[in-house]
Structures are given as structure tokens and as C-alpha cells.
Design a protein around this motif. Sequence first.
Motif, short mmCIF file in Angstrom:
data_model
loop_
_atom_site.label_atom_id
_atom_site.label_comp_id
_atom_site.label_asym_id
_atom_site.label_seq_id
_atom_site.Cartn_x
_atom_site.Cartn_y
_atom_site.Cartn_z
N ALA A 174 69.74 25.79 16.45
CA ALA A 174 70.04 26.13 15.07
C ALA A 174 71.28 25.02 14.80
O ALA A 174 70.86 24.24 13.61
CB ALA A 174 70.68 27.52 14.98
N TYR B 172 70.08 30.65 11.10
CA TYR B 172 68.78 29.87 10.97
C TYR B 172 67.62 30.94 10.55
O TYR B 172 66.80 30.97 9.83
CB TYR B 172 68.48 29.24 12.27
CG TYR B 172 67.15 28.75 12.37
CD1 TYR B 172 66.92 27.45 11.83
CD2 TYR B 172 65.96 29.30 13.04
CE1 TYR B 172 65.80 26.76 12.23
CE2 TYR B 172 64.71 29.03 13.20
CZ TYR B 172 64.51 27.64 12.79
OH TYR B 172 63.49 27.27 12.84
N TRP B 173 67.70 31.99 11.48
CA TRP B 173 66.76 33.22 11.02
C TRP B 173 66.96 33.75 10.06
O TRP B 173 65.76 34.12 9.10
CB TRP B 173 66.69 34.17 12.11
CG TRP B 173 66.00 33.46 13.50
CD1 TRP B 173 66.78 33.50 14.71
CD2 TRP B 173 64.92 33.11 13.83
NE1 TRP B 173 65.91 33.02 15.74
CE2 TRP B 173 64.71 32.65 14.99
CE3 TRP B 173 63.91 32.94 13.08
CZ2 TRP B 173 63.44 31.89 15.80
CZ3 TRP B 173 62.48 32.18 13.62
CH2 TRP B 173 62.55 31.89 14.84
N GLN B 174 68.16 33.79 9.45
CA GLN B 174 68.45 34.59 8.07
C GLN B 174 68.02 33.53 6.99
O GLN B 174 67.02 34.03 5.89
CB GLN B 174 69.90 34.53 7.78
CG GLN B 174 70.23 35.50 6.51
CD GLN B 174 69.47 36.79 6.66
OE1 GLN B 174 69.70 37.63 7.38
NE2 GLN B 174 68.91 37.12 5.63
N TRP B 175 67.96 32.27 7.03
CA TRP B 175 67.46 31.51 6.16
C TRP B 175 66.11 31.44 5.92
O TRP B 175 65.53 31.44 4.71
CB TRP B 175 67.90 29.81 6.58
CG TRP B 175 67.69 28.84 5.49
CD1 TRP B 175 68.38 28.43 4.56
CD2 TRP B 175 66.15 28.33 5.14
NE1 TRP B 175 67.63 27.62 3.78
CE2 TRP B 175 66.51 27.46 4.19
CE3 TRP B 175 64.91 28.44 5.47
CZ2 TRP B 175 65.36 26.71 3.43
CZ3 TRP B 175 63.85 27.55 5.11
CH2 TRP B 175 64.18 26.85 3.94
N LEU B 176 65.29 31.51 7.24
CA LEU B 176 63.89 31.74 7.00
C LEU B 176 63.47 33.16 6.67
O LEU B 176 62.38 32.94 5.59
CB LEU B 176 63.46 31.66 8.54
CG LEU B 176 63.40 30.23 9.28
CD1 LEU B 176 62.89 30.07 10.65
CD2 LEU B 176 62.49 29.43 8.25
N ALA B 177 64.06 34.17 6.79
CA ALA B 177 63.81 35.57 6.32
C ALA B 177 64.06 35.48 4.69
O ALA B 177 63.27 35.78 3.91
CB ALA B 177 64.76 36.49 6.72
N ILE C 121 60.84 24.33 12.06
CA ILE C 121 60.42 25.35 13.13
C ILE C 121 60.02 24.84 14.36
O ILE C 121 60.18 25.48 15.61
CB ILE C 121 59.46 26.44 12.55
CG1 ILE C 121 60.08 27.07 11.47
CG2 ILE C 121 59.13 27.59 13.53
CD1 ILE C 121 59.14 28.07 10.34
N GLU D 118 69.01 29.02 21.29
CA GLU D 118 68.45 29.35 20.01
C GLU D 118 69.79 28.56 19.19
O GLU D 118 69.59 28.01 18.23
CB GLU D 118 68.02 30.58 19.83
CG GLU D 118 66.47 30.56 20.27
CD GLU D 118 66.15 32.06 19.74
OE1 GLU D 118 66.66 32.90 18.81
OE2 GLU D 118 64.74 32.51 19.80
N ALA E 215 71.81 30.63 15.47
CA ALA E 215 70.51 31.14 15.28
C ALA E 215 70.46 32.22 14.52
O ALA E 215 69.25 32.21 13.61
CB ALA E 215 70.02 31.58 16.98
N GLU E 216 71.39 32.98 14.42
CA GLU E 216 71.28 34.09 13.16
C GLU E 216 71.32 33.51 11.93
O GLU E 216 70.23 33.84 10.94
CB GLU E 216 72.52 35.09 13.36
CG GLU E 216 72.46 36.17 12.52
CD GLU E 216 73.64 37.17 12.71
OE1 GLU E 216 73.87 38.11 11.79
OE2 GLU E 216 74.48 36.97 13.54
N GLU F 190 61.88 25.62 18.06
CA GLU F 190 61.23 26.16 19.14
C GLU F 190 61.26 25.15 20.45
O GLU F 190 61.57 25.78 21.53
CB GLU F 190 59.95 26.85 18.83
CG GLU F 190 59.82 28.00 17.66
CD GLU F 190 60.48 29.00 18.34
OE1 GLU F 190 60.55 29.47 19.38
OE2 GLU F 190 60.63 29.83 17.49
#
Length: 57
Positions: A32, A43-48, A6, A28, A40-41, A10
Motif C-alpha cells: 500500500a 488502501y482497502w478503504q479507498w477501494l470500498a 490491484i 500489505e 493497507a487499511e 497483490e
Amino acid sequence: MIIPDIDAFEERAAIAEHDGGLSRLEAENLAARVQGFESAEAYWQWLADYVVNRNVP
């Protein structure tokens, strides 16, 4: 298995946006892809998914 960093994400996104003149989304997406994600989508989905499931997908 890809595990995101992360802080690196960032930092790279901020530099690409500020110094590279990219939009936030473009920056982003670049950050990613550097970490092996398609976007980036993704990436954020993996984190979610990680937060919800509390394990590495």
C-alpha cells in the motif's frame, strides 16, 4: 489523486510475504505504501469507497 493498481498490490504483497518473510499485514502495508497509501487499511478503504460510490474519491 491516487488510483490503486490491484494486480501490482497483490503481487508485491505476495512476494513480500513469501520471499521477504513478512506477515500478510506487513506485506500489505508495504504494498500500500508503495502505491502512496498510508497503510493497507487506507488502501482497502479507498477501494470500498470506490465500489460503494462508483467514482474516484
